[in-house]
Write a protein that holds these residues in place. Structure first.
Motif, PDB file in Angstrom:
ATOM      1  N   GLN A   1     -70.151  26.584   1.373  1.00 38.90           N
ATOM      2  CA  GLN A   1     -69.950  26.284  -0.048  1.00 38.90           C
ATOM      3  C   GLN A   1     -68.718  25.437  -0.293  1.00 38.90           C
ATOM      4  O   GLN A   1     -68.473  25.013  -1.418  1.00 38.90           O
ATOM      5  N   VAL A   2     -67.898  25.251   0.736  1.00 43.17           N
ATOM      6  CA  VAL A   2     -66.630  24.546   0.521  1.00 43.17           C
ATOM      7  C   VAL A   2     -66.490  23.438   1.560  1.00 43.17           C
ATOM      8  O   VAL A   2     -67.245  23.385   2.528  1.00 43.17           O
ATOM      9  N   THR A   3     -65.519  22.590   1.339  1.00 47.79           N
ATOM     10  CA  THR A   3     -65.259  21.531   2.314  1.00 47.79           C
ATOM     11  C   THR A   3     -64.254  22.068   3.330  1.00 47.79           C
ATOM     12  O   THR A   3     -63.169  22.520   2.955  1.00 47.79           O
TER      13      THR A   3
ATOM     14  N   ALA B   1     -63.693  30.583  -5.961  1.00 47.50           N
ATOM     15  CA  ALA B   1     -64.487  30.342  -7.171  1.00 47.50           C
ATOM     16  C   ALA B   1     -65.834  29.713  -6.813  1.00 47.50           C
ATOM     17  O   ALA B   1     -66.886  30.132  -7.312  1.00 47.50           O
ATOM     18  N   LYS B   2     -65.803  28.719  -5.935  1.00 47.83           N
ATOM     19  CA  LYS B   2     -67.060  28.074  -5.527  1.00 47.83           C
ATOM     20  C   LYS B   2     -67.974  29.072  -4.824  1.00 47.83           C
ATOM     21  O   LYS B   2     -69.188  29.109  -5.052  1.00 47.83           O
TER      22      LYS B   2
ATOM     23  N   ALA C   1     -69.653  31.611  -7.180  1.00 49.51           N
ATOM     24  CA  ALA C   1     -70.810  31.083  -7.903  1.00 49.51           C
ATOM     25  C   ALA C   1     -72.041  31.081  -7.010  1.00 49.51           C
ATOM     26  O   ALA C   1     -73.136  31.501  -7.418  1.00 49.51           O
ATOM     27  N   ALA C   2     -71.863  30.648  -5.766  1.00 48.66           N
ATOM     28  CA  ALA C   2     -73.004  30.571  -4.851  1.00 48.66           C
ATOM     29  C   ALA C   2     -73.479  31.961  -4.432  1.00 48.66           C
ATOM     30  O   ALA C   2     -74.683  32.223  -4.341  1.00 48.66           O
TER      31      ALA C   2
ATOM     32  N   GLU D   1     -75.476  33.576  -7.182  1.00 50.77           N
ATOM     33  CA  GLU D   1     -76.844  33.046  -7.251  1.00 50.77           C
ATOM     34  C   GLU D   1     -77.707  33.628  -6.145  1.00 50.77           C
ATOM     35  O   GLU D   1     -78.881  33.936  -6.336  1.00 50.77           O
TER      36      GLU D   1
ATOM     37  N   LEU E   1     -65.136  34.738 -13.052  1.00 47.15           N
ATOM     38  CA  LEU E   1     -64.625  33.368 -12.927  1.00 47.15           C
ATOM     39  C   LEU E   1     -63.658  33.023 -14.055  1.00 47.15           C
ATOM     40  O   LEU E   1     -62.690  32.289 -13.835  1.00 47.15           O
TER      41      LEU E   1
ATOM     42  N   GLN F   1     -60.028  31.764 -13.162  1.00 51.82           N
ATOM     43  CA  GLN F   1     -59.428  30.481 -13.525  1.00 51.82           C
ATOM     44  C   GLN F   1     -58.061  30.695 -14.167  1.00 51.82           C
ATOM     45  O   GLN F   1     -57.120  29.956 -13.908  1.00 51.82           O
TER      46      GLN F   1
ATOM     47  N   ILE G   1     -55.695  31.495 -11.424  1.00 46.52           N
ATOM     48  CA  ILE G   1     -55.308  30.313 -10.639  1.00 46.52           C
ATOM     49  C   ILE G   1     -54.194  29.556 -11.360  1.00 46.52           C
ATOM     50  O   ILE G   1     -53.187  29.180 -10.757  1.00 46.52           O
TER      51      ILE G   1
END
Lengths: 471, 302
Positions: free
Chosen positions: B114-116, B147-148, B151-152, B155, B176, B180, B183
């Motif tokens: 889900q992330v880089t 956070a990313k 979300a995944a 789902e 989330l 936020q 963060i």
């Protein structure tokens, strides 16, 4: 910059339009106003730019709340750009390949070619110590991959040091059976006992315990199918059954239809606190060897052939306890394991001595036991020390041929009354999880009347794909 | 033989009957951070089992019998991925007899997808130590990654457990929102950490450093996954005398001796960070993980 000037000019026109026809002083005032406005707008535009940057950053964060599909698409793009070259082409589906290099330097006080476990029917397996001096061990080539969503395939070929390839394992395994079932088929290491299912390079000592050498021909390989079931419980409860051709000791090549050997296994295991993990099990193997033979010499030293037909059964009870502080074995860990074997046979033995033209038959009933226990302690990262004690109990061997006086006990020297013991000590150093160098000392009393003092230096290197380690 | 079989079956029947007939959604989390996230998103609709402890090096976990047993009943296995669990998870998956959690099935979730990933090695070779071909897998210390992933993961939970989908989505939205805000707060609080120079034990702080602009100037491990050697430590010390670092940092699971040695000889403070939920007493949940990590670094930043 041009854009900013334009905005400033338009703004100036809009604001100061009616003042255009005034005198020079007015003009100077307007110029000053325009400059002021320009400065203000520069400032505002900078502010806007800053807010835009912030908004962009927030948008980056807001991406998190976007749909998962969008994200995975974005991720996929990143991944594709990163690994485009690796994933295209025919080799994209290459299976995991790994290779194990092994070798020993051995010094033994007895001739390894004379190795014998006196008192127990020879298994025909490779149970002797490694060759003296430098010797290459088995080189293992393993290839594994998921075949499709339903099956996984694994093949392990062992390249013998003197040439030849032996298929150690080659099996499929189901991935999609419901209710905790897994079916394995082909050739595989039997799941009986604890060590049997592990490859030799994963053992904590250079060689197998005596019970494995005497009762399973070093390691039991099955040609057949294995069905395993894991119970839906928090405690591991695993039951298994194996049906096989039974062509390996304690069975023999039977050349008959149907099932040659059946094995049943049950394991339970779990954690005790956060530092201990354990597993315990019982296994049972039954097979019907037909004409399973071994060579021996009679009382005068003439070669004889003994062949057995009947039933053979093996019971195994195994237990292992592992300790690692908070479950982290990186720095220190301790492992205690033991297995108890009971081996029984009943059937008929045919004794053939060509020198004396004797070919007689009688009953053979045996009931023998054995066990080993071992402890391995990692006392410092990368360094371990281990000790193992082995023992076999001769038990009862009822040889009808001797009882009926058709031959004497001296005509069966391999079956002479003997309860072997062995003490083994090892140190090993594993610079990484892919390499290990081991020093092992053993005092082996397997052969009646001889003590073999052994020193082995062994290396094990594993190349390629990172195989997972069994418990 | 038959009697033995009968007894076994009787014991089994008893054991099966003794299991709670719970219809909750079972999450098997490979690491504590994903367990904590699963609890945040799933509330009381999920049962979370965490496979490894915060005091365990996530690279060195064994496929223990308890893990196989828990994986058998899991509806979702939530892991880091990027080969972090390669030494044990494939075995747990194949031995569990659970078709739902095999690779490629929706019941197997990899957070790293889900992330880089950072630090993707240019040279994938074991001479470089225990490298992960996909990149550095210790992704959980950048809250933007969390956070990313939240979300995944939400789902995925909704997909696997449709009756509770709206419940999960609602909780995720609430999480989330709070996240936020947190963060923003952390970024403000951690402003003094920008530009701080640190020495780490293992390259497991990379995402945290990248997030807050902390500069890593050395590692105690000579190569990833290789324990510190005296030769490497004295090299590092010599380097630090020329280019000093503010602090030496280790995760709760890293062994303290080498860190203490360097701290003493380089005269810089040593800091233990929780690294994951439960790594310290203060890191009770994901919020606590970041609160505590930042607080511990701020304490030595002045």
């Amino acid at each position: 910059m041009f854009k900013r000037n334009l905005i400033a000019a338009v703004a100036a026109l809009a604001v100061s339009g009616p003042a255009l026809a005034q005198d020079a002083a007015e003009l100077a005032k307007i110029r000053a106003e325009i400059k002021q406005l320009k400065d203000t707008y520069e400032q505002r535009i900078q502010d806007l730019e800053k807010r835009l940057a912030e908004a962009e950053a927030k948008a980056g964060k807001a991406q998190a709340t976007a749909s998962a599909a969008e994200q995975s698409a974005a991720q996929a793009t990143t991944a594709v750009s990163a690994a485009a070259s690796a994933r295209s082409g025919e080799n994209a589906f290459n299976p995991a390949v790994s290779l194990v290099l092994q070798g020993t330097y051995a010094r033994t006080s007895q001739d390894p070619n004379q190795y014998q476990i006196t008192g127990y029917v020879p298994t025909g397996g490779e149970v002797g110590p490694p060759v003296r001096s430098f010797g290459l061990g088995e080189t293992e080539l393993a290839i594994a991959s998921n075949i499709d969503p339903y099956f996984r395939g694994t093949a392990v070929a062992s390249l013998a040091p003197d040439g030849g390839v032996n298929v150690e394992e080659a099996y499929f395994q189901t991935l999609a059976l419901p209710q905790g079932f897994t079916l394995k088929g082909g050739r595989f290491f039997s799941g009986i006992g604890y060590l049997n299912a592990q490859h030799q390079h994963a053992w904590d000592f250079q060689d197998a315990p005596l019970v494995y050498k005497a009762f399973l021909g070093n390691q039991l390989t099955q040609n057949g199918v294995q069905l395993r079931w894991v119970a839906p419980t928090d405690l591991l409860i695993e039951l298994g059954a194996e049906l096989s051709s039974g062509n390996q000791f304690p069975g023999s090549d039977q050349n008959k239809n149907g099932i040659g050997s059946t094995a049943l296994l049950a394991h339970i295991g779990g954690d005790a606190g956060d530092s201990y993990a354990w597993r315990s099990g019982v296994s049972y193997l039954t097979t019907s060897p037909n004409g399973r033979s071994y060579q021996d010499v009679d009382s005068l030293g003439n070669p004889t052939t003994n062949s057995f037909t009947g039933n053979a059964k093996v019971w195994v009870a195994d237990a292992i306890l592992k300790w690692a502080p908070h479950g982290d074995p990186t720095y220190h860990n301790f492992k205690l394991q033991g297995e108890y074997f009971r081996f029984t046979q009943d059937g008929t033995l045919v004794y053939n001595d060509t020198a004396t033209a004797t070919n007689v038959m009688g009953s053979l009933d045996t009931s023998q036991t054995g066990w080993y226990t071992q402890a391995v302690w990692q006392f410092y990262p990368q360094w371990r020390v281990g000790y193992r004690y082995d023992r076999l109990n001769y038990g009862t061997v009822n040889n009808g041929i001797v009882n009926n006086g058709l031959a004497t006990a001296a005509d069966f020297p391999v079956l002479a009354n003997h309860s072997p013991t062995r003490n083994t000590l090892m140190f090993d150093w594993s610079p990484s999880e892919f390499s290990r160098i081991r020093l092992q000392f053993a005092s082996d009393k397997s052969r009646l009347g001889f003590t073999d003092n052994e020193v082995f230096v062994q290396y094990i290197y594993s190349l390629g794909a990172h195989g997972a380690h069994t418990f | 033989m038959m009697r033995w079989l009968r007894h076994t079956l009787a014991v089994l029947a008893w054991l099966l009957a003794a299991q709670p007939a719970s219809a909750a959604f079972n999450i098997f989390a490979c690491e504590p951070e994903w367990g904590a996230l699963g609890k945040e998103l799933g509330g009381d609709k999920v049962n979370v089992y965490i496979a490894t402890s915060p005091l365990q090096d996530p690279h060195h976990v064994e496929a223990r019998p308890s893990l196989i047993a828990r994986a058998r009943s899991a509806d979702l296995v939530a892991c880091t991925g990027a080969q972090l669990e390669i030494g044990w998870l494939p075995l747990v998956q194949t031995q569990s007899g659970n078709a739902r959690i095999q690779i490629g099935q929706p019941g197997y979730f990899e957070a790293a997808r889900q992330v880089t990933l950072l630090e993707v090695p240019a040279l994938v070779d074991r001479s470089q130590g225990d490298v992960h071909p996909g990149g550095n897998p210790h992704i959980q210390l950048d809250p933007r990654n969390i956070a990313k992933i939240a979300a995944a993961l939400s789902e995925r939970m909704a997909q696997l457990d449709p009756p509770d989908a709206e419940y999960y989505r609602g909780r995720t939205k609430a999480f989330l929102d709070r996240w936020q805000q947190a963060i923003a707060r952390w970024e403000k609080e951690a402003a003094p950490l920008k530009g701080m120079t640190v020495v780490v034990y293992h390259k497991n702080m990379t995402y945290f450093e990248q997030w807050l602009g902390i500069r890593e100037v050395g590692e105690l491990e000579p190569l990833p996954g290789m324990p510190p050697t005296t030769a490497h430590l004295s090299d590092l010390l010599a380097r630090l005398q020329k280019e000093p670092a503010k602090v030496v940092v280790r995760a709760a699971y890293n062994e303290p001796r080498a860190v203490e040695w360097l701290s003493e000889h380089a005269r810089i403070p040593a800091v233990v960070v929780p690294f994951t939920v439960g790594g310290t007493d203060q890191a009770k949940d994901l919020f606590g993980l970041f609160d505590d990590t930042i607080a511990r670094l701020l304490a030595v930043a002045k």
